[in-house]
Enzyme design. Structure first.
Site, PDB file in Angstrom:
ATOM      1  N   GLY A 110       2.262  -4.425  -3.545  1.00 41.90           N
ATOM      2  CA  GLY A 110       3.305  -3.838  -2.718  1.00 41.90           C
ATOM      3  C   GLY A 110       4.611  -4.570  -2.932  1.00 41.90           C
ATOM      4  N   GLY A 111       5.733  -3.855  -2.782  1.00 44.52           N
ATOM      5  CA  GLY A 111       7.029  -4.483  -2.961  1.00 44.52           C
ATOM      6  C   GLY A 111       7.154  -5.097  -4.344  1.00 44.52           C
ATOM      7  N   ASP A 112       7.539  -6.374  -4.382  1.00 42.32           N
ATOM      8  CA  ASP A 112       7.673  -7.071  -5.676  1.00 42.32           C
ATOM      9  C   ASP A 112       6.532  -8.064  -5.876  1.00 42.32           C
ATOM     10  OD1 ASP A 112       8.521  -8.744  -3.645  1.00 42.32           O
ATOM     11  OD2 ASP A 112      10.076  -9.709  -4.825  1.00 42.32           O
ATOM     12  N   GLU A 113       5.365  -7.745  -5.316  1.00 44.65           N
ATOM     13  CA  GLU A 113       4.207  -8.631  -5.415  1.00 44.65           C
ATOM     14  C   GLU A 113       3.098  -7.944  -6.214  1.00 44.65           C
ATOM     15  OE1 GLU A 113       2.617 -11.839  -2.382  1.00 44.65           O
ATOM     16  OE2 GLU A 113       1.945  -9.847  -1.786  1.00 44.65           O
TER      17      GLU A 113
END
Length: 219
Positions: A110-113
């Site tokens: 999710g996101g930048d992970e």
């Protein structure tokens, strides 16, 4: 029913059966797409978890990684969300090539992970592999004739023949190591030692900002 009736029934049912086969194939492909991250094309959390659990079962020495980008918000703020998307796609591709070449899997949490698994010949070789990944992830991303700087914090936990390693707990250990690396300015760090029964501090994962530093490991 005579032969003509049987033949007629077969001809009539043929397109119906074929239609159901096409529909089933379409549904399977749709479900597969829905379990992939729409932007990067790598498995989303649920599908990656399934792959990672399989990897831990079949690989004697498997590393579990969590990767979080550094300075990603600044890319979005300065260059727009299209630039941020380009960075995510590039990072996903680099991480996928690294993991797949080592017999592992990759996913976007999710996101930048992101997260990944990889077969490692020996725990002693893991630092070298992480250094290779770190260099690859830090390569600038070209977007509309601009080079976008990319940074990353990488946390890893290595499963080295340990019995009944639970993927969720291994992922938490890698996550803790990643946050230690992030507090120290990026790069990589390896979580060492046994997996404790609980890896939370006051309801938060140990290693997150404001919690107890992670003991052991290397960077």
């Amino acid at each position: 029913m005579d032969a003509f009736d049987v033949l007629s029934a077969g001809v009539t049912a043929g397109p119906l059966v074929a239609g159901w086969s096409v529909h089933t194939l379409w549904m399977r492909r749709r479900l597969a797409r829905e379990r992939l991250d729409a932007l990067t094309g790598v498995p989303a959390r649920e599908l990656f978890t399934s792959f990672a659990r399989r990897d831990l079962r079949r690989l004697e020495r498997a590393a579990v990684l969590v990767v979080d980008l550094d300075g990603f918000k600044a890319v979005n703020d300065r260059h727009g969300h299209a630039a941020g998307d380009a960075v995510l796609v590039a990072v996903a591709g680099r991480l996928r090539r690294w993991a797949v070449s080592r017999g592992g899997s990759v996913g976007r949490l999710g996101g930048d992970e992101f997260a990944a698994t990889a077969f490692i010949e020996s725990p002693a070789y893991l630092p070298r592999h992480l250094s290779t990944l770190d260099v690859a992830l830090r390569e600038p991303v070209l977007f509309r004739e601009k080079e976008l700087a990319v940074g990353a914090s990488i946390g890893s936990f290595i499963h080295a023949g340990l019995p009944r390693v639970d993927f969720t707990r291994a992922l938490r250990r890698a996550d803790e190591a990643m946050y230690v690396a992030k507090r120290e300015g990026g790069g990589w760090r390896i979580a060492t030692g046994p997996i404790p029964e609980t890896t939370t501090t006051n309801g938060r994962r140990t290693g997150r900002p404001g919690t107890t530093p992670l003991p052991g490991g290397a960077r």
